[in-house]
Design a protein around this motif. Structure first.
Motif, PDB file in Angstrom:
ATOM      1  N   LEU A  74       0.816  -1.222   0.000  1.00 19.44           N
ATOM      2  CA  LEU A  74       0.000   0.000   0.000  1.00 19.44           C
ATOM      3  C   LEU A  74       0.845   1.265   0.000  1.00 19.44           C
ATOM      4  CD1 LEU A  74      -2.749  -0.966   2.601  1.00 19.44           C
ATOM      5  CD2 LEU A  74      -2.850  -1.140   0.122  1.00 19.44           C
ATOM      6  N   LEU A  75       2.174   1.117   0.010  1.00 15.27           N
ATOM      7  CA  LEU A  75       3.030   2.297   0.089  1.00 15.27           C
ATOM      8  C   LEU A  75       2.784   3.279  -1.060  1.00 15.27           C
ATOM      9  CD1 LEU A  75       5.243   3.724   1.681  1.00 15.27           C
ATOM     10  CD2 LEU A  75       6.932   2.479   0.316  1.00 15.27           C
ATOM     11  N   PRO A  76       2.647   2.827  -2.338  1.00 16.03           N
ATOM     12  CA  PRO A  76       2.353   3.799  -3.409  1.00 16.03           C
ATOM     13  C   PRO A  76       1.075   4.586  -3.156  1.00 16.03           C
ATOM     14  CG  PRO A  76       3.046   1.700  -4.337  1.00 16.03           C
ATOM     15  CD  PRO A  76       2.847   1.469  -2.875  1.00 16.03           C
ATOM     16  N   LEU A  77       0.041   3.915  -2.646  1.00 13.34           N
ATOM     17  CA  LEU A  77      -1.216   4.602  -2.356  1.00 13.34           C
ATOM     18  C   LEU A  77      -1.025   5.651  -1.265  1.00 13.34           C
ATOM     19  CD1 LEU A  77      -4.363   4.820  -2.471  1.00 13.34           C
ATOM     20  CD2 LEU A  77      -4.397   3.028  -0.718  1.00 13.34           C
ATOM     21  N   TRP A 104       8.963   3.752   6.519  1.00 12.73           N
ATOM     22  CA  TRP A 104       9.182   4.607   5.353  1.00 12.73           C
ATOM     23  C   TRP A 104       8.874   6.059   5.741  1.00 12.73           C
ATOM     24  CZ3 TRP A 104       5.867   0.289   5.002  1.00 12.73           C
ATOM     25  CH2 TRP A 104       6.387  -0.813   4.320  1.00 12.73           C
ATOM     26  N   ARG A 105       9.529   6.981   5.047  1.00 15.20           N
ATOM     27  CA  ARG A 105       9.202   8.399   5.212  1.00 15.20           C
ATOM     28  C   ARG A 105       9.586   9.125   3.931  1.00 15.20           C
ATOM     29  NH1 ARG A 105      13.897  11.717   8.492  1.00 15.20           N
ATOM     30  NH2 ARG A 105      15.513  11.239   6.969  1.00 15.20           N
ATOM     31  N   ASP A 106       8.988  10.275   3.740  1.00 14.75           N
ATOM     32  CA  ASP A 106       9.291  11.104   2.570  1.00 14.75           C
ATOM     33  C   ASP A 106       8.783  12.507   2.866  1.00 14.75           C
ATOM     34  OD1 ASP A 106      10.137  11.891   0.053  1.00 14.75           O
ATOM     35  OD2 ASP A 106       9.306  10.120  -0.940  1.00 14.75           O
ATOM     36  N   GLY A 198      -6.485  10.845   8.571  1.00 19.75           N
ATOM     37  CA  GLY A 198      -7.507   9.858   8.908  1.00 19.75           C
ATOM     38  C   GLY A 198      -8.139   9.251   7.668  1.00 19.75           C
ATOM     39  N   ALA A 199      -8.415  10.088   6.661  1.00 18.59           N
ATOM     40  CA  ALA A 199      -9.009   9.589   5.421  1.00 18.59           C
ATOM     41  C   ALA A 199      -8.037   8.656   4.697  1.00 18.59           C
ATOM     42  CB  ALA A 199      -9.399  10.756   4.522  1.00 18.59           C
ATOM     43  N   THR A 200      -6.746   8.968   4.763  1.00 13.05           N
ATOM     44  CA  THR A 200      -5.741   8.112   4.136  1.00 13.05           C
ATOM     45  C   THR A 200      -5.702   6.743   4.801  1.00 13.05           C
ATOM     46  OG1 THR A 200      -4.420  10.062   3.581  1.00 13.05           O
ATOM     47  CG2 THR A 200      -3.304   7.924   3.524  1.00 13.05           C
ATOM     48  N   ALA A 201      -5.774   6.722   6.139  1.00 13.77           N
ATOM     49  CA  ALA A 201      -5.797   5.443   6.849  1.00 13.77           C
ATOM     50  C   ALA A 201      -7.033   4.633   6.477  1.00 13.77           C
ATOM     51  CB  ALA A 201      -5.759   5.686   8.357  1.00 13.77           C
TER      52      ALA A 201
END
Length: 476
Positions: A74-77, A104-106, A198-201
């Motif tokens: 799910l990292l790309p999402l 991961w971080r960016d 929250g929406a991303t989760a």
């Protein structure tokens, strides 16, 4: 919240922070979420003057953790959803596992460089019990989206940071998989940041749910093509996928060990067997039901074991099971009610309790009259057998205390008193000093004058057990 209000809140927080970290009474200034987190953090021994999060994994080990982590696909999402917003606002996005380990971080290069100084970097752990109050750790601890503003962090070095984080839950197991976070060094994050995180989760959880349904469908097709008969198809975590059209088993069952028998709620006995990526529960009608083991003696909470599962019991359920074990031919609701409550009993109450108990034990309890269908092994029944075996040492080891000591049931009180008298008499007549000392550790034996005096006479004066017995007699 306006910047003027934030400045005022910051001043109040600084005062509150100095108060709580100096071990004075917890102030009322921080909101309840933060106050509770501060208490947990201080109880975990967090040093407010620490300078960075601890490093948990180096690059080599971290690569292995990333490779196998369920959020990796799910990292790309997650990146696509949050990275642009983080870059535009000079923030960074972080993804962790369920223990707050940064996977991961960016984000904005300048902010990434500042994050390195406090360990907000790959391989460092940000749980509450390692860093104290922070967006990631507090979101994981509370299982909800959290915003932590500047001085709300317990560690002073983090007071220039603000962060919004939300946990991601596995729809297969209900366990938290990790956390997604946006952090920055601006005085505050935009109010919409926590909503975005929250929406991303939730979006990640939706994708996980879709993947789960795809796996279910693939497993179901293999199950149907193999014509598995009356077997019940389960997911790897015990969700019921197929083979139970009437819904007798509910949505999920607690899995026993592979190859073990268990009683289904509809009365069938089944074996659990691996099947593809899940399991099959294969009914075996001719197999004997697994035993029901009851632990009802002593001060500890009563419990039962069935099909390898330990089940805590309420006092009322423990009383019902004890009475059914004492009456193997069964009891009607009226008889059970009388044994439990005397003349004031109500059979309707008993029927409701039996219904709740059968939800735990399934077909191990049957009706007309109520009786146990599984072979019963109970500590208090074992005690009865030992009383006839003339083996006081085994009896002393097997007796941790009275039968259901909090029970007021007339029938159980009679059984409890009878067992107590028989055990005490046997040990006084034939028990060794060691046997008597074991009995003296039980609820009724601790202040039993005759037992304590016998121990004192039988043991050397310097023996610690004799000294303890003398001390008990003096304080009684």
């Amino acid at each position: 919240m306006s910047y003027a209000h934030l400045d005022a809140y910051s001043r109040l927080l600084r005062t509150a922070h100095e108060t709580v970290t100096s071990e004075a009474l917890t102030p009322t200034v921080p909101r309840r979420l933060i106050s509770a987190s501060w208490r947990r953090s201080l109880a975990a021994g967090i040093d407010p003057d620490a300078t960075a999060a601890p490093l948990a994994y180096g690059p080599a080990h971290l690569d292995q953790v990333r490779e196998s982590h369920p959020l990796q696909p799910l990292l790309p999402l997650l990146t696509q959803t949050l990275q642009q917003a983080a870059n535009d606002s000079e923030h960074i996005m972080v993804v962790t596992d369920d223990q707050g380990l940064v996977l991961w971080r960016d984000g904005h290069p300048t902010t990434l460089s500042r994050a390195d100084r406090v360990g907000l970097a790959d391989g460092h752990r940000w749980s509450e019990d390692t860093v104290g109050t922070n967006g990631i750790g507090t979101a994981l601890a509370t299982r909800r989206p959290v915003h932590v503003y500047s001085e709300e962090h317990l560690m002073r070095v983090l007071h220039i940071w603000s962060c919004s984080a939300a946990p991601i839950t596995d729809p297969e197991t209900g366990r938290i998989l990790g956390c997604v976070d946006v952090s920055g060094t601006a005085p505050s994050l935009h109010p919409a940041t926590i909503a975005l995180v929250g929406a991303t989760a939730r979006l990640a959880e939706t994708q996980l749910t879709l993947h789960m349904h795809e796996r279910d469908e693939s497993l179901r097709r293999r199950y149907e093509s193999a014509r598995c008969g009356s077997a019940i198809l389960l997911s790897p975590s015990g969700r019921v996928i197929a083979g139970d059209p009437a819904g007798h088993l509910g949505d999920r069952i607690e899995l026993p060990a592979t190859g073990e028998r268990m009683i289904l709620r509809d009365g069938r006995v089944a074996l659990l067997e691996p099947y593809s990526d899940g399991y099959l529960l294969c009914p075996t009608p001719d197999a004997p039901p697994p035993p029901l083991t009851l632990s009802l003696l002593g001060d500890g909470p009563p419990s039962a074991v069935l099909s390898g599962r330990k089940l805590p019991l309420s006092l009322r359920h423990a009383e019902i099971l004890a009475l059914l074990a004492l009456h193997p031919r069964g009891l009607t609701a009226e008889q059970l009610s009388f044994h439990l409550y005397g003349d004031d009993g109500n059979p309707v109450t008993i029927r409701a309790e039996i219904h709740r108990l059968r939800a735990q034990l399934g077909a191990a309890i049957d009706a007309k009259p109520y009786h146990l269908t599984s072979p019963v092994e109970a500590d208090f029944l074992d005690l009865r057998r030992l009383l006839t075996a003339n083996d006081p040492a085994s009896l002393a080891r097997a007796y941790p205390g009275p039968l259901l000591p909090r029970s007021e049931s007339p029938e159980i009180r009679r059984e409890r008193d009878e067992l107590e008298v028989q055990v005490r008499t046997c040990l006084l007549q034939r028990g060794s000093p060691q046997d008597l000392w074991a009995y003296a550790q039980t609820a009724n034996g601790r202040e039993d004058f005759q037992v304590l005096e016998r121990i004192i006479r039988a043991l050397p004066p310097a023996d610690p057990r004799a000294a303890a017995a003398r001390a008990r007699l003096r304080t009684s």
